[in-house]
Structures are given as structure tokens and as C-alpha cells.
Scaffold this motif. Structure first.
Motif, PDB file in Angstrom:
ATOM      1  N   ARG A 115       0.817  -1.221   0.000  1.00 46.66           N
ATOM      2  CA  ARG A 115       0.000   0.000   0.000  1.00 46.66           C
ATOM      3  C   ARG A 115       0.846   1.264   0.000  1.00 46.66           C
ATOM      4  NH1 ARG A 115      -2.524  -2.639   3.962  1.00 46.66           N
ATOM      5  NH2 ARG A 115      -1.977  -1.072   5.510  1.00 46.66           N
ATOM      6  N   TYR A 160      -6.632   4.186  -6.128  1.00 47.41           N
ATOM      7  CA  TYR A 160      -6.721   3.963  -4.684  1.00 47.41           C
ATOM      8  C   TYR A 160      -7.545   2.721  -4.358  1.00 47.41           C
ATOM      9  CZ  TYR A 160      -8.018   4.697   0.201  1.00 47.41           C
ATOM     10  OH  TYR A 160      -8.233   4.523   1.543  1.00 47.41           O
ATOM     11  N   GLU A 161      -8.682   2.570  -5.045  1.00 53.30           N
ATOM     12  CA  GLU A 161      -9.538   1.414  -4.801  1.00 53.30           C
ATOM     13  C   GLU A 161      -8.859   0.115  -5.230  1.00 53.30           C
ATOM     14  OE1 GLU A 161     -12.210   1.396  -3.047  1.00 53.30           O
ATOM     15  OE2 GLU A 161     -12.232   3.566  -2.841  1.00 53.30           O
ATOM     16  N   ARG A 164      -6.365  -0.763  -2.535  1.00 53.26           N
ATOM     17  CA  ARG A 164      -7.045  -1.324  -1.349  1.00 53.26           C
ATOM     18  C   ARG A 164      -7.398  -2.783  -1.582  1.00 53.26           C
ATOM     19  NH1 ARG A 164     -12.071   1.814   0.838  1.00 53.26           N
ATOM     20  NH2 ARG A 164     -11.953   0.070   2.289  1.00 53.26           N
ATOM     21  N   SER A 167      -4.084  -4.982  -1.794  1.00 53.68           N
ATOM     22  CA  SER A 167      -3.383  -5.240  -0.533  1.00 53.68           C
ATOM     23  C   SER A 167      -4.049  -6.337   0.291  1.00 53.68           C
ATOM     24  CB  SER A 167      -3.308  -3.949   0.293  1.00 53.68           C
ATOM     25  OG  SER A 167      -4.606  -3.532   0.670  1.00 53.68           O
ATOM     26  N   LYS A 168      -5.346  -6.579   0.037  1.00 53.27           N
ATOM     27  CA  LYS A 168      -6.074  -7.623   0.771  1.00 53.27           C
ATOM     28  C   LYS A 168      -6.046  -8.975   0.062  1.00 53.27           C
ATOM     29  CE  LYS A 168      -9.297  -4.271   2.775  1.00 53.27           C
ATOM     30  NZ  LYS A 168     -10.697  -3.798   2.794  1.00 53.27           N
TER      31      LYS A 168
END
Length: 231
Positions: A115, A160-161, A164, A167-168
Motif C-alpha cells: 500500500r 486507490y480502490e 485497497r 493489498s487484501k
């Protein structure tokens, strides 16, 4: 230092956007690319010239970014900042793993974080390629440049989305491949910190967590005053 770097990063993005748009309008012909040859090759093969130029645009931005980051690394102060950058990532990894924030635990983690803002920059350049394809090539130069600048907030939001989500799901090979360019660039923008730098990063994370606790406690008190519990 951060304000100066932010200014130069913004200037870099605007200048490369203007340069690449000028190339597309044939106002500038880069030394490394023969516009005539690219046009003939693309048109003959039934390709999309907009895609070719947007690809050159994205690649040029990435190469300039890598060159700037790499050359900055030779400056003593910037190299030290890269070490603090690495220390920050190690401290964040420690917190995310639920471990106690100390040097022993933090030393086990790497300096590359999915991130990181470095990943964000690289993804912005790649995603902008697809957004800029939606701009009508028949528009005048300044209108196209204005549209490129206007699209930047949307590009940043989508990026950005994606970060996110990525990163998961780092266990997914497709996501890993998508995040790989940014992680590779972090090999330039992060360096292994010394013990003192790691201690500073851990202290900073602890301070942020304390402030967040205070903030949430104050928020709860304010909520109770606003809506007192019934007796």
C-alpha cells in the motif's frame, strides 16, 4: 522536503502530460521514436494509434519517475529518507501483524509494502493509459491537455480502490503481478534502516495510535453529551 518533492512530482506529471500530448498532435517528435514509422506500422496493421501514443506516454512517465527516484538516491539526505521510508514500512507491518511494536519484532519484516505511495504512482501512470484513450483525438491540443488534467482525480480514485483491493488479496497471482511494478520500484525508494531509524518509525506509529485512541475517546464523550443514556 516533502513539500518540495510534492511540487516537483506534480510538475513532472503536468510536463510529461503536456509533452506526450504534443507528441500525439505531431508538434514534437521525440528523438527515440520516428512518428512516421509508428504511424505507418500502426495504420498498416489496423492498430489504434491512440493506444500506441498513450502507451509511449505511460512508459515515458514511468521511466522518468524511475530515473528521478534512482538519481535522488545518490544524495545523502534522500538516501537517509529512503531508509526512514523502509523503517516506516517495517513498523506498519509489525502493527498489522498484531505484534508488539519493538525493534526485535519489526526487524523480521521487509521494507516493501503493497500500500505504499510508490505503488500508487506507478499504478496511476498505467491506469491513466486507459482513461486517456477516451479523449477524442480530433480535439485541439489545449482541450485534450485540459481533459487529461481534469481526469487525474478520477484516475487517482480508481487507483486507490485497486490498491485497497490488491493489498487484501496478495495471495492471488494476478493481483501480485499487478502490484509487482510498484514493489520493484520500492527497491529504489526504500532502504534497510539502522536501529535508530527503526526506533523512530516505531515511536511514530505508537504516537499515531495514541492520538487515535484520544480522538475516539473524545468522540464517544461528545456523543454521550449529545445523546445522554436514559436512566
Amino acid at each position: 522536503m516533502r513539500k518540495q518533492l510534492g511540487f516537483w512530482a506534480a510538475l513532472l506529471m503536468l510536463s510529461t502530460a503536456g509533452f506526450s500530448q504534443a507528441v500525439k498532435d505531431r508538434q514534437v517528435i521525440p528523438v527515440a521514436v520516428s512518428l512516421n514509422q509508428v504511424l505507418r506500422m500502426t495504420i498498416t496493421n489496423g492498430g489504434n494509434i491512440e493506444f500506441v501514443f498513450n502507451s509511449i506516454d505511460a512508459l515515458a512517465k514511468i521511466l522518468i519517475l524511475i530515473g528521478v527516484m534512482w538519481s535522488f538516491g545518490f544524495l545523502k539526505d534522500i538516501r537517509r529518507m529512503y531508509q526512514y521510508h523502509g523503517a516506516e514500512h517495517m513498523a506498519v507491518f509489525t502493527y498489522e501483524a498484531g505484534k508488539e511494536l519493538n525493534i526485535k519484532n519489526a526487524s523480521k519484516y521487509q521494507t516493501l509494502h503493497p500500500r505504499c505511495g510508490t505503488n500508487f504512482l506507478i499504478l496511476v501512470f498505467i491506469i491513466s493509459l486507459f482513461f486517456f484513450l477516451s479523449i477524442n483525438p480530433e480535439l485541439p491540443f489545449w482541450k485534450k491537455l485540459s481533459l487529461r488534467i481534469a481526469l487525474l482525480p478520477f484516475i487517482a480514485s480508481v487507483t486507490y480502490e485497486i490498491m485497497r483491493f490488491g493489498s487484501k488479496h496478495m495471495d492471488n497471482s494476478l493481483v501480485k503481478g499487478m502490484m509487482l511494478p510498484g514493489l520493484l520500484l520500492q527497491k529504489i525508494t526504500t532502504k534497510k534502516p539502522d536501529k535508530y531509524q527503526l526506533e523512530v518509525a516505531l515511536a511514530a506509529v505508537k504516537e499515531v495510535l495514541e492520538r487515535e485512541k484520544d480522538k475516539s475517546a473524545k468522540s464517544r464523550i461528545h456523543e454521550m453529551k449529545k445523546n445522554p443514556p436514559s436512566l
